[in-house]
Design an enzyme around this catalytic site. Structure first.
Site: not given
Lengths: 76, 218
Positions: B55, B132
């Protein structure tokens, strides 16, 4: 950015936005005038309406009496 | 609960070409609503968690393409099921450790309202984190594209830029874009839906493989 702090005073971006709407204008014009993204201007105006600093007339925004007093240098 | 019942009980995913689910959310830039983005393209994306390695690389990559997105009239808005304090600490940490300022807001979706509305949690992957996901929402608030990546795989920023370019080109010119299209490449002329239009194609000056597959330069 949040325009009104929890204690009711204005952040830097909040003060800039409040000063921008001294002359009535649309959110789009305010965003152009102070160089802030439109989504943050809309969010900030909503906050300041809730705080009684800004009034909305259709698509245009302007200072209330409280907003004008706050925008003055000694207004906090 | 049977498998069929489990499937039926799952919250639905948003659908393409329908209004994107409205939301009001706490973000690192203050409270924001979907309607605040009216008139702009919005790229709403989720990440699994703050202070995690993949991330972090993605956030730096999103920050890198942000100026290019702004040139296209597009804004970024991140999201995870973390607190706004965690988000603030993380973006400050990225700036301190990597020298990358995160210029876009990040939703603190602790109550999962936005994640649920957009189908961002994939329980088969994680019951506590968002996958995601990327949602492209047009200036009228219509959901135009969705991308879902698994937890293990960082997203491709070139593809996100390419997708914005492709959608904007399709809208502006009433065309479609072929596989691996890039700005400047030839575009696809919509297939004719009558025999008359199919015959007219022959003399239209397009580059045609056959009547149903014709390209042109813009």
């Amino acid at each position: 950015m949040p325009c009104v702090r929890p204690d009711g005073t204005l952040s830097g971006s909040g003060r800039a936005l409040l000063e921008a709407v001294q002359a009535e204008m649309t959110a789009v014009d305010a965003a152009k005038k102070i160089g802030m993204p439109l989504h943050l201007v809309r969010s900030g105006l909503r906050e300041m309406i809730a705080a009684g600093l800004v009034r909305e007339d259709g698509e245009r925004f302007g200072q209330t009496e409280k907003g004008a007093a706050t925008a003055r240098p000694s207004g906090g | 609960m049977t498998v069929i019942e489990q499937v039926e009980a799952r919250p639905g995913l948003p659908r393409l070409n329908e209004p994107a689910p409205a939301f009001e959310a706490v973000t690192t830039h203050g409270p924001l609503q979907l309607s605040d983005y009216e008139g702009s393209w919005l790229i709403l994306f989720s990440h699994p968690a703050d202070f995690t390695p993949v991330c972090t690389t993605e956030f730096m990559a999103f920050a890198e393409i942000y100026p290019e997105l702004q040139k296209r009239g597009a804004e970024l808005l991140g999201l995870s099921i973390d607190s706004v304090y965690s988000h603030i600490a993380w973006v400050r940490n990225i700036e301190e450790k990597a020298g990358v300022k995160i210029p876009f807001p990040v939703i603190a979706d602790l109550d999962r309202k936005v994640a649920t509305a957009y189908g961002m949690v994939m329980p088969g992957e994680s019951k506590t984190e968002t996958s995601r996901c990327v949602f492209l929402i047009d200036p009228k608030g219509i959901l135009r594209a969705m991308i879902y990546y698994p937890l293990t795989t960082g997203r491709n920023m070139d593809e996100i830029l390419r997708l914005v370019d492709a959608l904007q080109t399709a809208d502006a010119n009433s065309v479609a874009t072929p596989a691996n299209w890039r700005p400047g490449d030839k575009v696809i002329v919509p297939a004719p839906n009558t025999t008359e239009l199919a015959e007219e194609r022959v003399d239209a000056g397009y580059e045609c493989t056959d009547w149903y597959l014709c390209k042109k330069s813009l």
